[in-house]
Design an enzyme around this catalytic site. Structure first.
Site, PDB file in Angstrom:
ATOM      1  CG  ASP A 141      -2.233   0.742   0.983  1.00  0.00           C
ATOM      2  OD1 ASP A 141      -2.242   1.682   0.148  1.00  0.00           O
ATOM      3  OD2 ASP A 141      -3.242   0.405   1.631  1.00  0.00           O
ATOM      4  N   GLY A 159       4.488   1.412  -1.565  1.00  0.00           N
ATOM      5  CA  GLY A 159       4.598   1.762  -2.981  1.00  0.00           C
ATOM      6  C   GLY A 159       3.318   2.376  -3.491  1.00  0.00           C
ATOM      7  CG  ASP A 160       1.437   5.313  -6.727  1.00  0.00           C
ATOM      8  OD1 ASP A 160       0.334   4.751  -6.849  1.00  0.00           O
ATOM      9  OD2 ASP A 160       1.664   6.463  -7.145  1.00  0.00           O
ATOM     10  CG  HIS A 193     -15.296  -0.225  -4.510  1.00  0.00           C
ATOM     11  ND1 HIS A 193     -16.114  -0.958  -3.679  1.00  0.00           N
ATOM     12  CD2 HIS A 193     -14.425   0.399  -3.682  1.00  0.00           C
ATOM     13  CE1 HIS A 193     -15.752  -0.776  -2.426  1.00  0.00           C
ATOM     14  NE2 HIS A 193     -14.733   0.051  -2.406  1.00  0.00           N
TER      15      HIS A 193
END
Length: 350
Positions: free
Chosen positions: A203, A229-230, A249
């Protein structure tokens, strides 16, 4: 007064139209720490006021309101005891809903929902319009509020995680990567139920800030790595089963597709992808009593600009990202909502 065909329509409409008021009673009680003040037993309104630093006469009225809703029980005139309904509002119980209340009835969300009319009129995201920042950037700049967000997501995940741990065959896999895993609540459920599994929580840095401590408390530090991280730039490698719970979502199709393509880069050819989210029926007439699903969809409209997708929507996204959808099924009844909530959407690399 003109009566409707169903005598319950008007009472139900009253309940819905004025639902904001009881929600804020609950929010005030949790924010002030009233349930925790009553954890050791009944207390007078004056005692609760002193413990919470509140105005005594106003606290008496708040407790009276809570009693009317069933969260506390009045005893001997001005003594109040926490009921079984009020117990999950405490901060120190395993099934606590405190984080969910503070997030969804808190100021940031509350102000955004108050602008729903303008969102429907214009299609522009209310949260960003009201606060001047996208949803996740807002929380990233406010560590205390991000901690509440993580707590709320963890509370939901504890319920769904147990169902997933019991309802999916993990035996073919060695390492589960939880993309957007926050404080590690989902992997905690999975690793505790399946001793042969290892895990990776992935995350944003602020998202995983609480994960090392949470995993250590669960005795899982040696079986689970934490990677910051991204997901829009890349996803942690090293797993053979990748899980996305309540992640896609939050985003429109373009952003969701970026995440899925980065997952495809990380998922080995023999691996699997699991998406754990509510599923919108293909036809509106098939919704039934799906209060939780449509409410989630409206919340995403207001806050992140994402949406609840149908099985067909996921099939198209999967194909565009390099996966083939192999199945979608209801995971199980959600503990707190009046309809089955989370579904499991499975894909394989192609």
């Amino acid at each position: 007064m003109t009566r409707t065909d169903n005598d319950q329509d008007i009472p139900r409409l009253w309940q819905l139209a004025f639902g904001a008021m009881p929600a804020q009673v609950i929010n005030a009680a949790v924010s002030l720490g009233v349930p925790d003040a009553l954890a050791e037993g009944p207390r007078t309104s004056a005692q609760v006021a002193r413990r919470t630093g509140a105005h005594e006469a106003s606290m008496r009225r708040l407790l009276r309101g809570m009693a009317g809703m069933g969260m506390v029980e009045a005893q001997d005139g001005d003594r109040y005891a926490l009921t079984s309904m009020g117990r999950p509002l405490r901060s120190d119980v395993p099934d606590s809903l405190r984080g969910m209340v503070l997030l969804f009835a808190g100021d940031a969300m509350w102000r955004s929902w108050g602008d729903l009319t303008e969102t429907v009129r214009t299609g522009r995201n209310a949260f960003e319009r009201v606060h001047g920042l996208p949803y996740f950037d807002y929380f990233a700049e406010r560590p205390e509020e991000y901690a509440v967000f993580n707590s709320a997501m963890g509370e939901d995940t504890r319920v769904a995680g147990r169902v997933l741990a019991d309802g999916y065959d993990f035996s073919p896999y060695k390492t589960v990567v939880d993309v957007g895993g926050g404080n590690g609540a989902l992997l905690t459920c999975l690793l505790q139920a399946h001793e042969g599994l290892r895990g990776i929580v992935f995350d944003r840095p602020e998202g995983v800030a609480q994960a090392p401590q949470a995993l250590a408390r669960a005795g899982l530090s040696d079986r689970c790595d934490v990677v910051a991280g991204d997901a829009f730039a890349g996803v942690a490698t090293g797993g053979d089963l990748y899980v996305l719970k309540s992640v896609l979502h939050d985003w429109d199709d373009e952003h969701a597709l970026t995440i899925l393509r980065n997952c495809r880069t990380a998922v080995p050819d023999h691996g699997r992808l699991l998406v754990m989210e509510p599923l919108m029926p293909e036809r509106a007439e098939d919704l039934g009593p799906a209060h939780g699903i449509v409410t989630t969809d409206m919340d995403l409209l207001v806050t992140t600009g994402g949406r609840v997708r149908s099985e067909g929507d996921f099939a198209a996204l999967f194909e565009a990202a390099g996966f083939r959808l192999t199945g979608a099924r209801r995971l199980g009844d959600h503990e707190y909502l009046d309809a089955a909530y989370h579904s499991l959407v499975e894909g394989v690399p192609v």
